[in-house]
Design an enzyme around this catalytic site. Structure first.
Site, PDB file in Angstrom:
ATOM      1  N   LYS A  80     -49.664  -4.835  85.917  1.00 42.99           N
ATOM      2  CA  LYS A  80     -48.392  -4.140  85.660  1.00 42.99           C
ATOM      3  C   LYS A  80     -48.428  -3.516  84.269  1.00 42.99           C
ATOM      4  CE  LYS A  80     -43.385  -5.053  85.881  1.00 42.99           C
ATOM      5  NZ  LYS A  80     -42.346  -6.061  86.121  1.00 42.99           N
ATOM      6  N   SER A 155     -39.131  -4.927  89.675  1.00 41.25           N
ATOM      7  CA  SER A 155     -39.742  -3.808  89.003  1.00 41.25           C
ATOM      8  C   SER A 155     -41.261  -3.724  89.145  1.00 41.25           C
ATOM      9  CB  SER A 155     -39.387  -3.860  87.523  1.00 41.25           C
ATOM     10  OG  SER A 155     -39.907  -5.031  86.927  1.00 41.25           O
ATOM     11  N   SER A 179     -38.473  -9.625  89.508  1.00 44.01           N
ATOM     12  CA  SER A 179     -39.393  -8.485  89.615  1.00 44.01           C
ATOM     13  C   SER A 179     -40.739  -8.752  90.257  1.00 44.01           C
ATOM     14  CB  SER A 179     -39.604  -7.843  88.254  1.00 44.01           C
ATOM     15  OG  SER A 179     -38.503  -7.030  87.975  1.00 44.01           O
TER      16      SER A 179
HETATM   17  N1  GLN Z   1     -33.786  -6.273  88.744  1.00 45.16           N
HETATM   18  C1  GLN Z   1     -33.628  -7.140  87.605  1.00 45.16           C
HETATM   19  C2  GLN Z   1     -33.233  -6.343  86.393  1.00 45.16           C
HETATM   20  O1  GLN Z   1     -33.206  -5.165  86.487  1.00 45.16           O
HETATM   21  C3  GLN Z   1     -34.878  -7.921  87.362  1.00 45.16           C
HETATM   22  C4  GLN Z   1     -35.940  -7.163  86.682  1.00 45.16           C
HETATM   23  C5  GLN Z   1     -37.122  -7.977  86.335  1.00 45.16           C
HETATM   24  O2  GLN Z   1     -37.303  -9.080  86.838  1.00 45.16           O
HETATM   25  N2  GLN Z   1     -37.894  -7.462  85.403  1.00 45.16           N
HETATM   26  O3  GLN Z   1     -32.946  -6.888  85.367  1.00 45.16           O
END
Ligand code: GLN
Length: 487
Positions: A80, A155, A179
């Site tokens: 990532k 994400s 994410s």
């Molecule tokens: N969707 C969540 C957020 O936007 C989690 C994102 C993540 O785990 N990086 O904060």
């Protein structure tokens, strides 16, 4: 024989060791696959083919010389783009870091490399990991490999898509509020959010430090346990890292859930959770019961407050973490004559950050500001403590808790992106786990209209062996993980 890009990490390591295939063949076949499908899915931001092939040849030489090989020898891994890789651009999918080349490796990269894993590229993500669909990337969305009109989740959408599309064998993601698990659920992958502190965050570009962990994303539970065994471990460079002995999680994978106690929190199946998703996950629980587990419905009443508490904490931490991008030390800097410091700072940030990132910085700054701190931030911390305690109580009775990972199946690209609140709601079942710092795994448990549904198995603090065992047993007795997207 399966095509090389379809092999699991376990199979690749064995075949390279037994001289059935070479690491170079394996990496070449991955890049061939990338050239076939990457235009359709857009999983990567940066590819490093030459470096990967060079590393592969070094491994092949080791094999020829009979030298000892790492536990991930020759395995192509996608990373990532918020995990620092020395000499390889690391953008966080943001214009702000478009040209940032880290001078050092994250600890997880060092450990994976020591085991002879081969980095093949950096994957697309929501900008700064803020999102659940990979649509907030400043470099365009990633498309779900099961149906390219749908979001892959986020994400870590690029990482999950890469492995499910056969463009990598293993992947690393990060999970602040879901994410790793969200895209795993939307793409039928296996993804684990480890206990907070188990995996070093050194070299992970911070979004909300008190919540996030780096986690493995794979096509089966064995590979997930393998990669976790490698990246987990104490790191003095991360002050939140826990000092527990390293474990080989693959040894704990047994196909047996007899008498294991499953708690099924009713809040995971309440309004907002799609009926088909509920039914499919219940079928999953029943499958485990058929295999010998015991279950009971239970309740975690404070879960109702998890989402607002999470967003308050995450945004507050983000607003302070992202203050370092001032256009001066590194990152995007506006190229205009005659600007003073403050103008340089604000113009660079205005252009360098995408709109979702800016929204969160503004809301987080507000929540932390004098007069509002007690009302919002402090209150969110109190809710967090209550949620933690509720989980602790539940784990006095149950070995694992099970529910859906996501409240819905994947939805269409563009469907929710204009409505931030409806996107935040997607995280309702994943964020409580981050607030409590617990481990949880998402595994595929069914499909609806050819789109995947994920089951979330939550464990006690540091108790990865049980969730991996439940996941493994489910996988051994079902076929969901064998299905492949048709790209
Ligand atoms: N969707 C969540 C957020 O936007 C989690 C994102 C993540 O785990 N990086 O904060």
């Amino acid at each position: 024989m399966s095509k090389l890009h379809e092999l699991t990490a376990k199979q690749i390591v064995e075949k390279i060791r037994d001289k059935e295939i070479t690491a170079e063949e394996c990496v070449s076949s991955i890049f061939e696959r990338i050239s076939e499908v990457e235009d359709k899915v857009h999983a990567f931001i940066t590819l490093v083919e030459n470096e990967a092939l060079k590393k592969a040849r070094q491994i092949d030489e080791k094999v020829l010389k009979g030298e000892s090989l790492g536990r991930l020898a020759g395995v192509p891994i996608a990373v990532k783009d918020n995990i620092c890789t020395k000499g390889i651009r690391t953008t966080c999918s943001s214009r702000m870091l478009e040209n940032f080349v880290p001078p050092y490796n994250a600890t997880v990269i060092e450990t994976a490399k020591k085991e002879d894993a081969i980095i093949i590229g950096k994957t697309n993500m929501d900008s700064y990991a803020m999102g659940s669909t990979t649509e907030t990337s400043d470099f365009g969305p990633t498309y779900n490999p099961w149906n390219i009109n749908y979001v892959p989740g986020g994400s870590s959408g690029g990482s999950v898509t890469a492995i499910m599309a056969g463009e990598a064998t293993l992947a690393l993601g990060s999970d602040t509020g879901g994410s790793v698990r969200c895209p795993a659920s939307f793409c039928a992958a296996v993804g684990i959010k480890p206990t907070f502190g188990l995996v070093s965050r050194y070299g992970l570009i911070a979004y909300a430090n008190s919540l996030e962990q780096i986690g493995p994303i794979t096509r089966d539970v064995y590979d997930c346990a393998l990669l976790l065994s490698i990246i987990a471990g104490h790191d003095p460079r991360d002050s939140t890292s826990i000092n527990v002995p390293k474990k080989n999680y693959t040894r704990l994978l047994v196909n047996n859930v007899t008498n294991l106690k499953i708690g099924v929190p009713k809040e995971f199946f309440e309004e907002g959770v799609n009926k088909v998703v509920s039914q499919t996950v219940w079928d999953g629980v029943k499958k485990l019961v058929e295999l010998g587990a015991l279950y009971e419905e239970t309740s975690l009443p404070s879960l109702e407050y998890a989402l607002p508490a999470y967003y308050l904490i995450a945004m507050s931490e983000a607003s302070s973490n992202l203050a370092r991008y001032d256009g001066i030390r590194y990152g995007y800097r506006i190229d205009e004559e005659g600007l003073n410091w403050s103008e340089t700072f604000s113009k660079s940030r205005r252009i360098g950050f995408g709109s979702e990132v800016k929204r969160r910085i503004i809301l987080g700054t507000f929540a932390l500001s004098a007069g509002y701190y007690d009302r919002y931030y402090l209150k969110a911390l109190k809710v967090r403590t209550i949620i933690k305690r509720e989980f602790e109580e539940a784990f006095k009775k149950y070995d694992v808790l099970i529910g859906p990972t996501m409240p819905t199946p994947p939805f269409k690209i563009g469907e929710k992106i204009e409505d931030p609140l409806s996107l935040y709601l997607c995280d309702i079942l994943t964020v409580p786990i981050n607030l409590a710092g617990l481990p949880a795994i998402s595994i595929p448990c069914g499909f609806t209209d050819d789109l995947p549904i994920g089951m979330q198995i939550i464990g006690k603090h540091l108790d990865k062996s049980i969730i991996l065992r439940v996941a493994y047993t489910f996988e051994r007795n079902t076929d969901f993980h064998k299905q492949k997207p048709n790209l």
